[in-house]
Motif scaffolding. Sequence first.
Motif, PDB file in Angstrom:
ATOM      1  N   ALA A 256       0.866  -1.183   0.000  1.00 50.66           N
ATOM      2  CA  ALA A 256       0.000   0.000   0.000  1.00 50.66           C
ATOM      3  C   ALA A 256       0.897   1.226   0.000  1.00 50.66           C
ATOM      4  O   ALA A 256       1.735   1.396   0.889  1.00 50.66           O
ATOM      5  CB  ALA A 256      -0.896  -0.018   1.235  1.00 50.66           C
ATOM      6  N   MET A 257       0.721   2.098  -0.991  1.00 46.60           N
ATOM      7  CA  MET A 257       1.644   3.221  -1.111  1.00 46.60           C
ATOM      8  C   MET A 257       1.084   4.279  -2.047  1.00 46.60           C
ATOM      9  O   MET A 257       0.025   4.113  -2.667  1.00 46.60           O
ATOM     10  CB  MET A 257       3.008   2.735  -1.611  1.00 46.60           C
ATOM     11  CG  MET A 257       2.989   2.094  -2.981  1.00 46.60           C
ATOM     12  SD  MET A 257       4.663   1.517  -3.431  1.00 46.60           S
ATOM     13  CE  MET A 257       4.346   0.733  -4.997  1.00 46.60           C
ATOM     14  N   TYR A 258       1.842   5.352  -2.170  1.00 49.48           N
ATOM     15  CA  TYR A 258       1.479   6.474  -3.030  1.00 49.48           C
ATOM     16  C   TYR A 258       2.244   6.406  -4.355  1.00 49.48           C
ATOM     17  O   TYR A 258       3.368   5.908  -4.429  1.00 49.48           O
ATOM     18  CB  TYR A 258       1.823   7.797  -2.345  1.00 49.48           C
ATOM     19  CG  TYR A 258       1.036   8.085  -1.091  1.00 49.48           C
ATOM     20  CD1 TYR A 258      -0.247   8.613  -1.161  1.00 49.48           C
ATOM     21  CD2 TYR A 258       1.584   7.842   0.168  1.00 49.48           C
ATOM     22  CE1 TYR A 258      -0.970   8.900  -0.008  1.00 49.48           C
ATOM     23  CE2 TYR A 258       0.873   8.121   1.331  1.00 49.48           C
ATOM     24  CZ  TYR A 258      -0.401   8.647   1.231  1.00 49.48           C
ATOM     25  OH  TYR A 258      -1.108   8.920   2.377  1.00 49.48           O
ATOM     26  N   GLY A 259       1.637   6.938  -5.405  1.00 45.37           N
ATOM     27  CA  GLY A 259       2.331   7.282  -6.636  1.00 45.37           C
ATOM     28  C   GLY A 259       2.739   6.169  -7.559  1.00 45.37           C
ATOM     29  O   GLY A 259       3.378   6.422  -8.572  1.00 45.37           O
ATOM     30  N   MET A 260       2.397   4.933  -7.262  1.00 50.92           N
ATOM     31  CA  MET A 260       2.794   3.793  -8.085  1.00 50.92           C
ATOM     32  C   MET A 260       1.635   2.806  -8.194  1.00 50.92           C
ATOM     33  O   MET A 260       1.788   1.615  -7.921  1.00 50.92           O
ATOM     34  CB  MET A 260       4.037   3.111  -7.498  1.00 50.92           C
ATOM     35  CG  MET A 260       5.325   3.847  -7.732  1.00 50.92           C
ATOM     36  SD  MET A 260       5.935   3.557  -9.410  1.00 50.92           S
ATOM     37  CE  MET A 260       7.242   4.784  -9.504  1.00 50.92           C
ATOM     38  N   ALA A 261       0.483   3.300  -8.596  1.00 54.42           N
ATOM     39  CA  ALA A 261      -0.729   2.474  -8.579  1.00 54.42           C
ATOM     40  C   ALA A 261      -0.584   1.120  -9.262  1.00 54.42           C
ATOM     41  O   ALA A 261      -1.101   0.117  -8.746  1.00 54.42           O
ATOM     42  CB  ALA A 261      -1.889   3.249  -9.200  1.00 54.42           C
ATOM     43  N   PRO A 262       0.116   0.994 -10.421  1.00 48.07           N
ATOM     44  CA  PRO A 262       0.172  -0.311 -11.078  1.00 48.07           C
ATOM     45  C   PRO A 262       0.845  -1.410 -10.261  1.00 48.07           C
ATOM     46  O   PRO A 262       0.590  -2.589 -10.496  1.00 48.07           O
ATOM     47  CB  PRO A 262       0.965  -0.019 -12.363  1.00 48.07           C
ATOM     48  CG  PRO A 262       0.722   1.430 -12.641  1.00 48.07           C
ATOM     49  CD  PRO A 262       0.690   2.056 -11.280  1.00 48.07           C
ATOM     50  N   ILE A 263       1.700  -1.044  -9.302  1.00 47.49           N
ATOM     51  CA  ILE A 263       2.359  -2.067  -8.488  1.00 47.49           C
ATOM     52  C   ILE A 263       1.954  -1.977  -7.018  1.00 47.49           C
ATOM     53  O   ILE A 263       2.499  -2.694  -6.184  1.00 47.49           O
ATOM     54  CB  ILE A 263       3.897  -1.996  -8.617  1.00 47.49           C
ATOM     55  CG1 ILE A 263       4.438  -0.648  -8.153  1.00 47.49           C
ATOM     56  CG2 ILE A 263       4.323  -2.282 -10.059  1.00 47.49           C
ATOM     57  CD1 ILE A 263       5.968  -0.579  -8.132  1.00 47.49           C
ATOM     58  N   ALA A 264       1.004  -1.107  -6.695  1.00 42.97           N
ATOM     59  CA  ALA A 264       0.590  -0.907  -5.310  1.00 42.97           C
ATOM     60  C   ALA A 264      -0.545  -1.847  -4.937  1.00 42.97           C
ATOM     61  O   ALA A 264      -1.485  -2.036  -5.709  1.00 42.97           O
ATOM     62  CB  ALA A 264       0.149   0.538  -5.099  1.00 42.97           C
ATOM     63  N   GLY A 265      -0.474  -2.399  -3.728  1.00 41.80           N
ATOM     64  CA  GLY A 265      -1.601  -3.176  -3.232  1.00 41.80           C
ATOM     65  C   GLY A 265      -2.790  -2.298  -2.919  1.00 41.80           C
ATOM     66  O   GLY A 265      -3.943  -2.716  -3.008  1.00 41.80           O
ATOM     67  N   LEU A 266      -2.514  -1.057  -2.526  1.00 38.24           N
ATOM     68  CA  LEU A 266      -3.531  -0.038  -2.293  1.00 38.24           C
ATOM     69  C   LEU A 266      -2.953   1.279  -2.775  1.00 38.24           C
ATOM     70  O   LEU A 266      -1.867   1.675  -2.344  1.00 38.24           O
ATOM     71  CB  LEU A 266      -3.886   0.051  -0.802  1.00 38.24           C
ATOM     72  CG  LEU A 266      -4.844   1.181  -0.409  1.00 38.24           C
ATOM     73  CD1 LEU A 266      -6.246   0.891  -0.935  1.00 38.24           C
ATOM     74  CD2 LEU A 266      -4.868   1.368   1.112  1.00 38.24           C
ATOM     75  N   ASP A 267      -3.649   1.966  -3.665  1.00 41.01           N
ATOM     76  CA  ASP A 267      -3.158   3.205  -4.259  1.00 41.01           C
ATOM     77  C   ASP A 267      -3.603   4.398  -3.424  1.00 41.01           C
ATOM     78  O   ASP A 267      -4.803   4.631  -3.248  1.00 41.01           O
ATOM     79  CB  ASP A 267      -3.692   3.333  -5.694  1.00 41.01           C
ATOM     80  CG  ASP A 267      -3.325   4.669  -6.334  1.00 41.01           C
ATOM     81  OD1 ASP A 267      -2.288   5.240  -5.950  1.00 41.01           O
ATOM     82  OD2 ASP A 267      -4.082   5.129  -7.204  1.00 41.01           O
ATOM     83  N   GLY A 268      -2.638   5.151  -2.916  1.00 43.95           N
ATOM     84  CA  GLY A 268      -2.957   6.343  -2.139  1.00 43.95           C
ATOM     85  C   GLY A 268      -3.034   7.606  -2.961  1.00 43.95           C
ATOM     86  O   GLY A 268      -3.227   8.690  -2.403  1.00 43.95           O
ATOM     87  N   GLY A 269      -2.881   7.503  -4.297  1.00 42.46           N
ATOM     88  CA  GLY A 269      -2.800   8.696  -5.131  1.00 42.46           C
ATOM     89  C   GLY A 269      -1.372   9.179  -5.238  1.00 42.46           C
ATOM     90  O   GLY A 269      -0.447   8.571  -4.700  1.00 42.46           O
ATOM     91  N   GLY A 270      -1.172  10.283  -5.934  1.00 43.19           N
ATOM     92  CA  GLY A 270       0.174  10.795  -6.156  1.00 43.19           C
ATOM     93  C   GLY A 270       0.444  12.076  -5.393  1.00 43.19           C
ATOM     94  O   GLY A 270      -0.467  12.869  -5.145  1.00 43.19           O
ATOM     95  N   PHE A 271       1.702  12.288  -5.018  1.00 43.26           N
ATOM     96  CA  PHE A 271       2.083  13.508  -4.309  1.00 43.26           C
ATOM     97  C   PHE A 271       2.077  14.738  -5.217  1.00 43.26           C
ATOM     98  O   PHE A 271       1.996  15.861  -4.720  1.00 43.26           O
ATOM     99  CB  PHE A 271       3.488  13.358  -3.707  1.00 43.26           C
ATOM    100  CG  PHE A 271       3.546  12.523  -2.458  1.00 43.26           C
ATOM    101  CD1 PHE A 271       2.436  11.842  -1.986  1.00 43.26           C
ATOM    102  CD2 PHE A 271       4.723  12.419  -1.736  1.00 43.26           C
ATOM    103  CE1 PHE A 271       2.492  11.073  -0.836  1.00 43.26           C
ATOM    104  CE2 PHE A 271       4.796  11.659  -0.582  1.00 43.26           C
ATOM    105  CZ  PHE A 271       3.683  10.983  -0.124  1.00 43.26           C
ATOM    106  N   MET A 272       2.183  14.540  -6.532  1.00 40.97           N
ATOM    107  CA  MET A 272       2.109  15.685  -7.442  1.00 40.97           C
ATOM    108  C   MET A 272       0.635  16.056  -7.620  1.00 40.97           C
ATOM    109  O   MET A 272       0.063  16.001  -8.710  1.00 40.97           O
ATOM    110  CB  MET A 272       2.763  15.347  -8.779  1.00 40.97           C
ATOM    111  CG  MET A 272       4.264  15.187  -8.732  1.00 40.97           C
ATOM    112  SD  MET A 272       5.165  16.689  -8.234  1.00 40.97           S
ATOM    113  CE  MET A 272       4.687  17.843  -9.506  1.00 40.97           C
TER     114      MET A 272
END
Length: 342
Positions: free
Chosen positions: A110-126
Amino acid sequence: MKQLTLEEAGRYAWREVPDPQITSPEQALVRPLMVACCDLDVAVVQGGLPMPPGHAVGHEGLAEVVAVGDNVTGVRVGDRVIVPFQINCGTCRECRRGVTGSCGSLPLMAMYGMAPIAGLDGGGFMSDLVLVPYAEAMLLAIPDAVDPVAIASLSDNIPDAWRTVGPFKAELDSLDRADQRVLVVGRLSIGLYATAFASALGFHVDYVDTDPNRLAAAEKLGAVVHDRQKPDKSWDPYPVTVHTSRDPAVLAATLRATWPDGVCTDTGIYPQYNVEMPLLPMYTRGVRFVTGRVSARAVIPQILELLGNGYDLSPVVDRVVAWEDAPSAWPTMVGKTVFTRA
């Protein structure tokens, strides 16, 4: 709100998306103030890690708190904070034992900014706003005495570099002074940050790379630099080695340069999946090999303590770019780029 999105290979653009909303008392909303590109972002830009289009980018940065849920007491509106790239709850078994990168309350990665490899997409910091699901567990105050541009990568790459050296400080300290040596095979920023930490901790650092700008930065950070693709076979082996090139052949050379019962940490992601390693020589010499994701939130406080003593990471930053120029600048990144806005 606007967020920077990968539209197609080589093209990034601002997209209008709904503002995130606080829906739980543990949450906070933050406004990114400066965002650094991760080495992984550069790999995507350069085609080393192909990513499908359509996702928001950016997962390293500093932000201002603009709203908090009722249960958030550790930060207040107006505070400037570090936002770790991994999302973690702070209370599960994994978080309690310090592996915040594998939080048991959330899908793996689960993390930000890397939706294709994230278990949960937090969106991007930009983005104009970012939701932090567990504000008490995740957010840390930015020290007043530290240059914010120099620490914009504290979300990810700086902690990733710390884990290559910091955990082995006591081991290196126990050696004869002449043997307190670290080899860093550098590419992009993580190798430079590893160089900075090894030097700041008082160890001799040999830095290997072929890029003149990175070699110059490593020298400023206290390393002896070597303009080479990989370490020389004739060199004495090192108790601690750091490999960041993502090149399997260079990894093998770095493992050979690790002394018996020494440790080699690799920070790379290998899209080719199968990577040959000299396992028999590693076994017979007792070489320890460390790979995997850093638990960023768990180690950031240790890094802040070191940086509070005045150590400067700014030589790692390749360039600083205005926020509004991100769509044109993002696809041209070749090193640590920091995007800033007022």
